[in-house]
Design a protein around this motif. Structure first.
Motif, PDB file in Angstrom:
ATOM      1  N   GLN A  43     -50.721 -13.237  24.163  1.00 20.82           N
ATOM      2  CA  GLN A  43     -52.019 -12.793  23.807  1.00 20.82           C
ATOM      3  C   GLN A  43     -52.018 -12.580  22.444  1.00 20.82           C
ATOM      4  OE1 GLN A  43     -53.347  -8.914  25.180  1.00 20.82           O
ATOM      5  NE2 GLN A  43     -55.177  -9.755  26.487  1.00 20.82           N
ATOM      6  N   ILE A  44     -53.195 -12.665  21.656  1.00 22.16           N
ATOM      7  CA  ILE A  44     -53.206 -12.313  20.296  1.00 22.16           C
ATOM      8  C   ILE A  44     -53.035 -10.742  19.904  1.00 22.16           C
ATOM      9  CG2 ILE A  44     -55.755 -12.112  19.974  1.00 22.16           C
ATOM     10  CD1 ILE A  44     -55.441 -13.969  17.389  1.00 22.16           C
ATOM     11  N   ASN A  45     -53.617  -9.758  20.686  1.00 24.29           N
ATOM     12  CA  ASN A  45     -53.546  -8.672  20.420  1.00 24.29           C
ATOM     13  C   ASN A  45     -52.186  -7.949  20.459  1.00 24.29           C
ATOM     14  OD1 ASN A  45     -56.142  -8.761  20.612  1.00 24.29           O
ATOM     15  ND2 ASN A  45     -56.696  -7.700  22.420  1.00 24.29           N
ATOM     16  N   GLU A  46     -51.332  -8.778  21.452  1.00 26.33           N
ATOM     17  CA  GLU A  46     -49.866  -8.169  21.474  1.00 26.33           C
ATOM     18  C   GLU A  46     -48.818  -8.902  20.594  1.00 26.33           C
ATOM     19  OE1 GLU A  46     -48.360  -6.602  24.097  1.00 26.33           O
ATOM     20  OE2 GLU A  46     -50.035  -6.161  25.709  1.00 26.33           O
ATOM     21  N   ALA A  94     -48.260 -14.318  14.273  1.00 27.94           N
ATOM     22  CA  ALA A  94     -47.134 -15.130  15.292  1.00 27.94           C
ATOM     23  C   ALA A  94     -47.963 -15.815  16.475  1.00 27.94           C
ATOM     24  CB  ALA A  94     -46.299 -13.606  16.025  1.00 27.94           C
ATOM     25  N   TYR A  95     -49.269 -15.483  16.819  1.00 30.69           N
ATOM     26  CA  TYR A  95     -49.843 -15.972  17.852  1.00 30.69           C
ATOM     27  C   TYR A  95     -50.220 -17.518  17.439  1.00 30.69           C
ATOM     28  CZ  TYR A  95     -53.180 -17.295  21.543  1.00 30.69           C
ATOM     29  OH  TYR A  95     -53.924 -17.814  22.413  1.00 30.69           O
ATOM     30  N   VAL A 137     -38.269 -14.652  24.503  1.00 31.40           N
ATOM     31  CA  VAL A 137     -39.349 -14.097  24.883  1.00 31.40           C
ATOM     32  C   VAL A 137     -39.067 -12.511  25.074  1.00 31.40           C
ATOM     33  CG1 VAL A 137     -41.479 -13.863  26.325  1.00 31.40           C
ATOM     34  CG2 VAL A 137     -40.704 -16.144  25.782  1.00 31.40           C
ATOM     35  N   GLU A 138     -39.481 -11.753  24.293  1.00 32.68           N
ATOM     36  CA  GLU A 138     -39.466 -10.298  24.840  1.00 32.68           C
ATOM     37  C   GLU A 138     -40.891  -9.709  25.172  1.00 32.68           C
ATOM     38  OE1 GLU A 138     -37.625  -7.967  21.524  1.00 32.68           O
ATOM     39  OE2 GLU A 138     -37.034 -10.032  20.882  1.00 32.68           O
ATOM     40  N   GLY A 139     -40.783  -8.717  26.293  1.00 28.50           N
ATOM     41  CA  GLY A 139     -41.878  -8.636  26.989  1.00 28.50           C
ATOM     42  C   GLY A 139     -41.910  -7.895  27.993  1.00 28.50           C
ATOM     43  N   ARG A 159     -45.510 -10.584  30.007  1.00 31.16           N
ATOM     44  CA  ARG A 159     -46.503 -10.482  28.791  1.00 31.16           C
ATOM     45  C   ARG A 159     -45.721 -10.298  27.675  1.00 31.16           C
ATOM     46  NH1 ARG A 159     -48.064  -5.905  30.139  1.00 31.16           N
ATOM     47  NH2 ARG A 159     -49.731  -6.302  31.705  1.00 31.16           N
ATOM     48  N   ALA A 160     -46.054 -11.403  26.745  1.00 32.19           N
ATOM     49  CA  ALA A 160     -44.849 -11.467  25.478  1.00 32.19           C
ATOM     50  C   ALA A 160     -45.385 -10.435  24.404  1.00 32.19           C
ATOM     51  CB  ALA A 160     -44.916 -12.704  25.009  1.00 32.19           C
ATOM     52  N   LYS A 161     -44.384  -9.713  23.885  1.00 28.36           N
ATOM     53  CA  LYS A 161     -44.596  -8.644  22.751  1.00 28.36           C
ATOM     54  C   LYS A 161     -44.188  -9.629  21.879  1.00 28.36           C
ATOM     55  CE  LYS A 161     -44.913  -3.970  22.770  1.00 28.36           C
ATOM     56  NZ  LYS A 161     -45.912  -3.844  23.500  1.00 28.36           N
ATOM     57  N   LYS A 162     -42.919 -10.388  21.736  1.00 31.46           N
ATOM     58  CA  LYS A 162     -42.394 -11.103  20.411  1.00 31.46           C
ATOM     59  C   LYS A 162     -41.751 -12.606  21.106  1.00 31.46           C
ATOM     60  CE  LYS A 162     -38.881 -10.480  16.965  1.00 31.46           C
ATOM     61  NZ  LYS A 162     -37.586 -10.068  16.626  1.00 31.46           N
ATOM     62  N   ILE A 163     -41.966 -13.373  20.207  1.00 33.47           N
ATOM     63  CA  ILE A 163     -41.208 -14.632  20.937  1.00 33.47           C
ATOM     64  C   ILE A 163     -40.573 -15.239  19.424  1.00 33.47           C
ATOM     65  CG2 ILE A 163     -42.022 -17.097  21.259  1.00 33.47           C
ATOM     66  CD1 ILE A 163     -44.442 -16.366  22.874  1.00 33.47           C
ATOM     67  N   THR A 164     -39.416 -15.904  19.736  1.00 35.56           N
ATOM     68  CA  THR A 164     -38.525 -16.362  18.808  1.00 35.56           C
ATOM     69  C   THR A 164     -38.229 -17.753  19.151  1.00 35.56           C
ATOM     70  OG1 THR A 164     -37.527 -14.128  18.604  1.00 35.56           O
ATOM     71  CG2 THR A 164     -36.417 -15.970  17.490  1.00 35.56           C
ATOM     72  N   LEU A 165     -38.644 -18.658  18.193  1.00 37.69           N
ATOM     73  CA  LEU A 165     -38.450 -20.045  18.318  1.00 37.69           C
ATOM     74  C   LEU A 165     -36.764 -20.311  18.105  1.00 37.69           C
ATOM     75  CD1 LEU A 165     -39.358 -23.084  18.890  1.00 37.69           C
ATOM     76  CD2 LEU A 165     -39.734 -23.104  16.311  1.00 37.69           C
ATOM     77  N   LEU A 166     -36.112 -20.579  19.284  1.00 38.06           N
ATOM     78  CA  LEU A 166     -34.787 -20.766  19.116  1.00 38.06           C
ATOM     79  C   LEU A 166     -34.177 -22.347  18.964  1.00 38.06           C
ATOM     80  CD1 LEU A 166     -34.038 -18.417  22.002  1.00 38.06           C
ATOM     81  CD2 LEU A 166     -33.733 -17.959  19.593  1.00 38.06           C
TER      82      LEU A 166
END
Length: 503
Positions: A99-102, A107-108, A122-124, A137-144
């Motif tokens: 979600q854009i707010n998170e 990042a979104y 995915v951290e959440g 619910r994702a707080k941070k996403i890292t492309l690995l």
RNA sequence: GACCCAUUAGCUCAGGAGGUAGAGCACUUGACUUUUAAUCAAGGUGUCCGGCGUUCGAAUCGCCGAUGGGUCACCA
């Protein structure tokens, strides 16, 4: 690995590389990330805290708890300022909610450019959606990892068998049953090890490169050793080395390993396959039958949860005890021919002819018995059946029966009409063994390139002295086929032998 | 090794009385803050396995070949 071609890394196709539109889009996305200093291939590690499966199975305790997961994007649904995706990790899939707010605008927006096939961390927090699906619910996403090629279609998966075998890595990503099969394969092999280790067997490793290819009737692969300047054979069995170890004083040994036979390929045969052979001093082939049915029924119970399984639509009952009958009894049961009542080879050949089984004009009594069995009996052996007392002509490493020297203390196990195991009371008389080898050598000279070769050192070992011993061999691949309901041996071998493509 | 069948978009597949090809998914652009085979609107896909032949014209017909699948043979 050694390719440090910068063009490949920056996503700019080299001249000879004709990159299709579909692939170019992804390379452009990668190039953009690299330009912004976000090259996913620079990342060296990531620390997931759990698997998808753990979250799905322990939702009550984990609800609203923070988690870190990693896996491959398998589906993506973007709905403006919120999105869903499914992430596949080693244990299964789980949905993430982005979600854009998170995440924040930047990042979104970047997440929206990720493709199916990309690997992300995915951290959440764990939660359940309105529709009831457990998600993160994702707080941070890292492309690995950026995937530069599209995956097969989500709904039909990869069906082309040629591609499935050649690109097993894709098959494993998109076809969940394939993963299951190979997980079970691993459990079966571990189960066999546990079973034997707990009974005092010693796992050993014997050479794959042989000077003589012995222990089975098969054409070997031939290779060359440069320093010694000699041809060597890839092993066709582990038998003769394992028996040397019984001579050496190990009383229970086994080896699980790859065997190579230079023969035809079909749904039951691959040129390299895995066998287990085990040898137990002071035991005979009856002990091997007890061990075989206990081992296989235990594996079914422990791994599949039942001794009654289905193979290609047929119910197979692996509960003990299994049927045991001699080859003579089996032939009598299915053809009416009582080989025990026949003394001469002439009479045996006449009976075979009457039964419509083609045997050579010089076929012996034992060869006729074996031919009748193969042509008239095997196809009836669906439920587990031990066929005992094979003719001596086809059993050059098994001990002669005391009460009938035409036969040996040997059995094969049949399930679903297929040979699953082969065992003997091992021949330990060096003089008899040498005669048997000489007979094999005569056959080889007569043009049978699958006859055994003379192995003088093995004879020497028997002269030192081998105790009475029971030996057993099981084809692991066929066992895995049975327990995973697989149609073809290629479905239980990760990378089956394939002809190279000529493009 | 013999015979039969298959090979069309990244994937799953249609089609083709010989006139250079379609769907769904995937992809691109736009809309959408709880979807799940998301939806809606618009858009681009291709050595029709390869070669040769027949033909004005071959993806379609013929021959040869490649790869795969099946049956048989071989595999005690």
């Amino acid at each position: 690995m050694a390719n440090t071609n910068d063009d490949a890394i920056t996503g700019i196709p080299t001249q000879e590389e004709d990159v299709k539109e579909l692939l170019k889009v992804r390379r452009d996305k990668l190039a953009k990330l690299q330009k912004e200093g976000k090259n996913p291939f620079h990342i060296t590690r990531f620390n997931p805290t759990c698997y998808s499966q753990q979250i799905l199975e322990n939702f009550e305790e984990m609800e609203e708890k923070p988690v870190v997961i990693a896996g491959r994007i398998m589906s993506k649904r973007i709905m403006g300022k919120a999105s869903f995706a499914h992430i596949l990790d080693a244990k299964g899939q789980i949905q993430i909610y982005v979600q854009i707010n998170e995440l924040g605008q930047e990042a979104y927006d970047e997440f929206k450019t990720y493709d199916i096939g990309d690997i992300i961390g995915v951290e959440g927090a764990v939660f359940k959606t309105h529709k009831g699906e457990i998600s993160v619910r994702a707080k941070k996403i890292t492309l690995l990892c950026k995937s530069l090629q599209p995956l097969p279609e989500k709904w039909h998966g990869l069906k082309d068998v040629d591609l499935r075998y050649r690109q097993r890595y894709v098959d494993l990503i998109v076809n969940p049953d394939v993963r299951r099969t190979f997980v079970i394969r691993s459990q079966i092999i571990r189960g066999i090890r546990n079973y034997l280790d707990s009974r005092g067997f010693l796992e050993v490793e014997t050479p794959v490169l042989h000077n003589t290819a012995g222990g089975a009737a098969a054409r070997p692969f031939i290779t060359h050793h440069n320093t010694l300047d000699i041809d060597m054979y890839m092993r066709i069995a582990t038998e003769l080395h394992l028996k040397r170890l019984i001579v050496g004083g190990f009383d229970k040994v086994y080896e699980i390993g790859r065997i190579f036979r230079n023969e035809g390929m079909d749904i039951k045969h691959n040129p390299e396959f895995t066998s287990i052979e085990l040898y137990q001093a002071y035991a005979d082939y009856h002990d091997m039958m007890d061990l075989t049915e206990d081992l296989i029924s235990t594996l079914a119970r422990d791994i599949l949860g039942s001794e009654v399984i289905t193979y290609q639509g047929e119910e197979i009952n692996l509960s003990r005890p299994w049927t045991r009958m001699t080859m003579v009894e089996a032939v009598k049961k299915y053809t009416g021919i009582d080989m025990a009542a026949i003394d001469s080879a002439d009479q045996a050949r006449a009976e075979a002819k009457k039964a419509g089984v083609d045997v050579g004009v010089k076929a012996t009594w034992g060869e006729v018995l074996n031919a009748l069995f193969e042509e008239k009996v095997e196809d009836n052996l669906v439920q587990p059946t031990f066929i005992m007392d094979y003719p001596i002509e086809v059993s050059p490493l098994a001990k002669k029966k005391l009460d009938d020297p035409r036969l040996t203390y040997r059995f094969e196990l049949f399930i679903t009409r297929r040979e699953m195991a082969n065992a003997f009371s091992e021949l330990n008389d060096p003089i008899d063994q040498k005669e048997r080898f000489l007979e094999q050598v005569r056959q080889r000279e007569a043009g049978n390139d699958e006859a055994e070769m003379m192995d003088e050192d093995f004879i020497n070992a028997l002269e030192i002295g081998m105790p009475p011993t029971g030996g057993l061999g099981i084809g692991i691949d066929r066992l895995v086929m049975l327990l995973t309901d697989s149609y073809s041996i290629r479905d239980v071998i990760l990378f089956p032998t394939m002809k190279p493509r000529e493009d």
